[in-house]
Design a protein around this motif. Structure first.
Motif, short mmCIF file in Angstrom:
data_model
loop_
_atom_site.label_atom_id
_atom_site.label_comp_id
_atom_site.label_asym_id
_atom_site.label_seq_id
_atom_site.Cartn_x
_atom_site.Cartn_y
_atom_site.Cartn_z
N ALA A 74 35.87 42.85 36.59
CA ALA A 74 36.97 43.74 36.98
C ALA A 74 37.56 43.32 38.32
O ALA A 74 38.78 43.29 38.49
CB ALA A 74 36.49 45.19 37.04
N HIS A 75 36.70 42.98 39.27
CA HIS A 75 37.20 42.53 40.58
C HIS A 75 37.89 41.17 40.46
O HIS A 75 38.88 40.93 41.15
CB HIS A 75 36.06 42.48 41.59
N ARG A 76 37.36 40.31 39.60
CA ARG A 76 38.02 39.02 39.39
C ARG A 76 39.43 39.23 38.84
O ARG A 76 40.40 38.65 39.33
CB ARG A 76 37.20 38.17 38.42
N ASP A 77 39.56 40.10 37.84
CA ASP A 77 40.86 40.34 37.23
C ASP A 77 41.84 40.96 38.23
O ASP A 77 43.01 40.56 38.29
CB ASP A 77 40.71 41.25 36.01
N ARG A 78 41.37 41.91 39.02
CA ARG A 78 42.25 42.54 40.01
C ARG A 78 42.69 41.55 41.07
O ARG A 78 43.85 41.53 41.48
CB ARG A 78 41.53 43.72 40.67
N PHE A 79 41.76 40.69 41.52
CA PHE A 79 42.09 39.69 42.53
C PHE A 79 43.11 38.70 42.00
O PHE A 79 44.11 38.39 42.67
CB PHE A 79 40.82 38.95 42.97
N LEU A 80 42.89 38.19 40.79
CA LEU A 80 43.82 37.22 40.21
C LEU A 80 45.17 37.85 39.91
O LEU A 80 46.21 37.20 40.06
CB LEU A 80 43.22 36.61 38.94
N GLN A 81 45.17 39.11 39.52
CA GLN A 81 46.43 39.81 39.26
C GLN A 81 47.22 39.98 40.55
O GLN A 81 48.44 39.84 40.57
CB GLN A 81 46.14 41.17 38.64
N GLU A 82 46.55 40.22 41.64
CA GLU A 82 47.21 40.40 42.93
C GLU A 82 47.74 39.07 43.47
O GLU A 82 48.74 39.04 44.16
CB GLU A 82 46.24 41.01 43.93
N GLN A 83 47.07 37.98 43.15
CA GLN A 83 47.46 36.67 43.63
C GLN A 83 48.70 36.12 42.92
O GLN A 83 49.44 35.33 43.48
CB GLN A 83 46.31 35.69 43.49
N ARG A 84 48.89 36.52 41.68
CA ARG A 84 50.04 36.03 40.91
C ARG A 84 51.32 36.69 41.41
O ARG A 84 51.34 37.90 41.67
CB ARG A 84 49.87 36.34 39.44
N PRO A 85 52.37 35.92 41.52
CA PRO A 85 53.65 36.54 41.93
C PRO A 85 54.15 37.45 40.82
O PRO A 85 54.02 37.16 39.65
CB PRO A 85 54.57 35.35 42.14
N GLU A 86 54.71 38.57 41.23
CA GLU A 86 55.25 39.52 40.26
C GLU A 86 56.47 38.93 39.59
O GLU A 86 57.35 38.36 40.23
CB GLU A 86 55.63 40.83 40.97
#
Length: 87
Positions: A74-86
């Motif tokens: 879950a933390h991996r997914d949240r971190f990677l989601q935050e790193q990707r440009p919207e």
């Protein structure tokens, strides 16, 4: 006849004493092996920090993705989601 009975009693006492010593040795050996297993588990591995929550976890329990360590998927997914440009 009395001598035979005395020998039988001595043999029984020696047998029971030997059995008791064997059980004590076996228990000591198992305790020693358990202690060695606990020590080897405690030596474990390197501690790494989760890129999302900054909590330290053992490397063997952590997840690695894109060069970063995470304590859970879950933390991996949240971190990677935050790193990707919207988009």
């Amino acid at each position: 006849m009395n001598l035979l009975l005395i020998r039988l009693i001595i043999f029984a006492v020696l047998f029971l004493a030997g059995l008791k010593l064997y059980r004590m040795y076996r228990e000591w050996k198992l305790d020693r092996e358990d202690a060695l297993n606990v020590e080897s588990q405690q030596e474990g591995g390197q501690m790494v920090r989760c890129a999302w929550c900054q909590v330290h976890v053992p490397e063997s329990d952590a997840l690695r993705d894109h060069g970063e360590w995470f304590c859970s998927s879950a933390h991996r997914d949240r971190f990677l989601q935050e790193q990707r440009p919207e988009e």
